[in-house]
Design a protein around this motif. Structure first.
Motif, PDB file in Angstrom:
ATOM      1  N   TYR A  35       0.851  -1.193   0.000  1.00  0.00           N
ATOM      2  CA  TYR A  35       0.000   0.000   0.000  1.00  0.00           C
ATOM      3  C   TYR A  35       0.884   1.240   0.000  1.00  0.00           C
ATOM      4  CZ  TYR A  35      -3.803  -3.107   1.392  1.00  0.00           C
ATOM      5  OH  TYR A  35      -4.733  -4.119   1.440  1.00  0.00           O
ATOM      6  N   LEU A  90       3.550   0.753   2.897  1.00  0.00           N
ATOM      7  CA  LEU A  90       3.216  -0.249   3.903  1.00  0.00           C
ATOM      8  C   LEU A  90       3.050  -1.610   3.258  1.00  0.00           C
ATOM      9  CD1 LEU A  90       0.611   1.833   5.904  1.00  0.00           C
ATOM     10  CD2 LEU A  90       2.839   1.110   6.735  1.00  0.00           C
ATOM     11  N   PHE A 105      -0.041  -5.433   9.294  1.00  0.00           N
ATOM     12  CA  PHE A 105       0.830  -4.465   8.645  1.00  0.00           C
ATOM     13  C   PHE A 105       2.195  -4.360   9.305  1.00  0.00           C
ATOM     14  CE2 PHE A 105      -1.747  -2.187   5.527  1.00  0.00           C
ATOM     15  CZ  PHE A 105      -2.994  -2.706   5.806  1.00  0.00           C
ATOM     16  N   GLY A 106       3.179  -4.064   8.480  1.00  0.00           N
ATOM     17  CA  GLY A 106       4.503  -3.720   8.976  1.00  0.00           C
ATOM     18  C   GLY A 106       4.584  -2.234   9.289  1.00  0.00           C
ATOM     19  N   PRO A 107       5.744  -1.790   9.776  1.00  0.00           N
ATOM     20  CA  PRO A 107       5.903  -0.390  10.181  1.00  0.00           C
ATOM     21  C   PRO A 107       6.068   0.575   9.012  1.00  0.00           C
ATOM     22  CG  PRO A 107       7.929  -1.572  10.532  1.00  0.00           C
ATOM     23  CD  PRO A 107       6.928  -2.598  10.106  1.00  0.00           C
TER      24      PRO A 107
ATOM     25  N   SER B  32     -16.770  -7.542   4.555  1.00  0.00           N
ATOM     26  CA  SER B  32     -15.956  -7.691   5.757  1.00  0.00           C
ATOM     27  C   SER B  32     -15.465  -6.295   6.103  1.00  0.00           C
ATOM     28  CB  SER B  32     -14.764  -8.615   5.501  1.00  0.00           C
ATOM     29  OG  SER B  32     -15.189  -9.926   5.275  1.00  0.00           O
ATOM     30  N   PHE B  34     -13.378  -3.645   8.934  1.00  0.00           N
ATOM     31  CA  PHE B  34     -12.325  -3.577   9.945  1.00  0.00           C
ATOM     32  C   PHE B  34     -12.145  -2.126  10.403  1.00  0.00           C
ATOM     33  CE2 PHE B  34     -10.775  -7.790   8.748  1.00  0.00           C
ATOM     34  CZ  PHE B  34     -11.108  -7.872   7.411  1.00  0.00           C
ATOM     35  N   TYR B  36      -8.748  -0.066  11.829  1.00  0.00           N
ATOM     36  CA  TYR B  36      -7.321  -0.088  12.127  1.00  0.00           C
ATOM     37  C   TYR B  36      -6.956   1.237  12.791  1.00  0.00           C
ATOM     38  CZ  TYR B  36      -6.279  -4.164   9.135  1.00  0.00           C
ATOM     39  OH  TYR B  36      -6.208  -5.419   8.584  1.00  0.00           O
ATOM     40  N   GLN B  38      -3.525   3.835  13.611  1.00  0.00           N
ATOM     41  CA  GLN B  38      -2.131   4.130  13.258  1.00  0.00           C
ATOM     42  C   GLN B  38      -1.622   5.217  14.187  1.00  0.00           C
ATOM     43  OE1 GLN B  38      -1.372   5.822   9.329  1.00  0.00           O
ATOM     44  NE2 GLN B  38       0.568   4.715   9.192  1.00  0.00           N
ATOM     45  N   LYS B  42       4.095   4.939  12.992  1.00  0.00           N
ATOM     46  CA  LYS B  42       3.965   3.490  13.181  1.00  0.00           C
ATOM     47  C   LYS B  42       3.110   2.907  12.042  1.00  0.00           C
ATOM     48  CE  LYS B  42       6.039   3.108  17.220  1.00  0.00           C
ATOM     49  NZ  LYS B  42       5.282   2.904  18.465  1.00  0.00           N
ATOM     50  N   GLY B  43       3.127   1.575  11.951  1.00  0.00           N
ATOM     51  CA  GLY B  43       2.262   0.907  11.002  1.00  0.00           C
ATOM     52  C   GLY B  43       0.843   0.825  11.528  1.00  0.00           C
ATOM     53  N   LEU B  44       0.017   0.092  10.821  1.00  0.00           N
ATOM     54  CA  LEU B  44      -1.386  -0.038  11.179  1.00  0.00           C
ATOM     55  C   LEU B  44      -1.599  -1.238  12.093  1.00  0.00           C
ATOM     56  CD1 LEU B  44      -2.743   0.582   7.614  1.00  0.00           C
ATOM     57  CD2 LEU B  44      -3.115   2.074   9.564  1.00  0.00           C
ATOM     58  N   LEU B  46      -4.591  -3.698  13.821  1.00  0.00           N
ATOM     59  CA  LEU B  46      -5.996  -4.080  13.741  1.00  0.00           C
ATOM     60  C   LEU B  46      -6.667  -3.908  15.093  1.00  0.00           C
ATOM     61  CD1 LEU B  46      -8.292  -5.392  12.052  1.00  0.00           C
ATOM     62  CD2 LEU B  46      -7.481  -7.605  12.914  1.00  0.00           C
ATOM     63  N   LYS B  49     -12.716  -6.523  13.916  1.00  0.00           N
ATOM     64  CA  LYS B  49     -13.183  -6.956  12.604  1.00  0.00           C
ATOM     65  C   LYS B  49     -14.635  -7.433  12.697  1.00  0.00           C
ATOM     66  CE  LYS B  49     -11.208 -11.494  13.566  1.00  0.00           C
ATOM     67  NZ  LYS B  49     -10.050 -12.384  13.382  1.00  0.00           N
ATOM     68  N   GLU B  88      -4.521   8.037  14.488  1.00  0.00           N
ATOM     69  CA  GLU B  88      -5.420   8.098  13.336  1.00  0.00           C
ATOM     70  C   GLU B  88      -6.091   6.747  13.175  1.00  0.00           C
ATOM     71  OE1 GLU B  88      -3.747   9.734   9.757  1.00  0.00           O
ATOM     72  OE2 GLU B  88      -5.769  10.262   9.052  1.00  0.00           O
ATOM     73  N   PHE B  90      -8.679   4.216  10.900  1.00  0.00           N
ATOM     74  CA  PHE B  90      -9.135   3.940   9.548  1.00  0.00           C
ATOM     75  C   PHE B  90     -10.218   2.868   9.561  1.00  0.00           C
ATOM     76  CE2 PHE B  90      -6.087   6.365   7.139  1.00  0.00           C
ATOM     77  CZ  PHE B  90      -4.983   6.435   7.972  1.00  0.00           C
ATOM     78  N   LEU B 101      -7.999  -4.245   0.280  1.00  0.00           N
ATOM     79  CA  LEU B 101      -8.656  -3.424   1.282  1.00  0.00           C
ATOM     80  C   LEU B 101      -8.903  -2.040   0.711  1.00  0.00           C
ATOM     81  CD1 LEU B 101      -6.654  -4.267   4.549  1.00  0.00           C
ATOM     82  CD2 LEU B 101      -8.704  -5.376   3.638  1.00  0.00           C
ATOM     83  N   PHE B 103      -9.683   1.707   2.043  1.00  0.00           N
ATOM     84  CA  PHE B 103      -9.596   2.474   3.279  1.00  0.00           C
ATOM     85  C   PHE B 103     -10.443   3.728   3.204  1.00  0.00           C
ATOM     86  CE2 PHE B 103      -6.088   0.617   5.734  1.00  0.00           C
ATOM     87  CZ  PHE B 103      -5.597  -0.294   4.817  1.00  0.00           C
TER      88      PHE B 103
END
Lengths: 114, 113
Positions: A35, A90, A105-107, B32, B34, B36, B38, B42-44, B46, B49, B88, B90, B101, B103
């Motif tokens: 992404y 990402l 997800f990764g960082p 489906s 979700f 998330y 952030q 940093k990453g996202l 979960l 769900k 944040e 999502f 996905l 967003f």
């Protein structure tokens, strides 16, 4: 359990160069997703790989490409970099055989194009 | 085609007060859904769900969301905000095969002491 890892954390390139970003999925996950999170554009789906094959791609030009290796890790390549490619990239992984297919997800790798 | 609209780009709450983040979706399929989160740089992660098993979904850190098909909504709530909730959020809808996905635009939450 180790999560999704990405490298490098930061990458600075100049316009016209190529960038390579790497991702290792969670152990046992076969699907990898990429992404792009660009300022003002939100999170956009780039690519999906599963079992070594590209399964789907988002609305991005062909200079965005990648591959998935036999160990399920993945590489995203961006050729002929443009300033607007600057973004957080990402990577996520999932196990398709286990619904509802949430992605982990990764960082991220922050790519800056100057 | 599917889409997600998060109705608020920014939400500001005081610590200890309820949080409500609004999300509406559009999907040709049985979706489906979700949420998330952030955190900065940093990453996202979960949060929760929706799997069609129950319309009220409980997630981590005290968050929950209610799926309302008639309103095509999936709002996220938390009874009492904590400073660590500043992030944040999502709202996300997934295609049936889970391969893509979509967003929402995100809601940035500010928690005031």
């Amino acid at each position: 359990e180790a999560g999704v890892t990405q490298s490098p954390t930061h990458l600075i390139k100049t316009r016209g160069q190529q960038a390579t970003l790497r991702c290792s999925p969670i152990s046992g996950h076969t699907s990898v997703y990429w992404y792009q999170q660009a300022l003002g554009l939100g999170l956009q789906f780039l690519l999906w790989y599963d079992e070594g094959e590209e399964r789907n791609r988002g609305n991005f030009p062909p200079r965005f490409s990648g591959r998935q290796f036999p160990n399920y890790s993945s590489e995203l390549n961006v050729n002929a970099l443009e300033l607007e490619d600057s973004a957080l990239y990402l990577c996520a992984s999932s196990l398709l055989r286990q619904g509802p297919y949430e992605q982990y997800f990764g960082p991220g790798t922050r790519l800056t194009v100057t | 085609a599917q889409s997600v609209t998060q109705l608020d780009s920014h939400v500001s709450v005081s610590e200890g007060t309820p949080v409500l983040l609004r999300c509406n979706y559009s999907s040709s399929y049985s979706p489906s859904l979700f949420w998330y989160v952030q955190h900065p740089n940093k990453g996202l992660q979960l949060l929760l769900k929706y799997t069609s098993a129950a319309t009220l979904v409980k997630g981590i850190n005290g968050f929950e969301a209610e799926f309302k098909k008639s309103e095509t909504s999936f709002h996220l709530t938390k009874p009492s905000a904590h400073m660590s909730d500043a992030a944040e959020y999502f709202c996300v809808v997934s295609e049936p095969a889970g391969n893509k996905l979509t967003f929402g635009g995100g809601t940035r939450v500010l928690v005031k002491p």
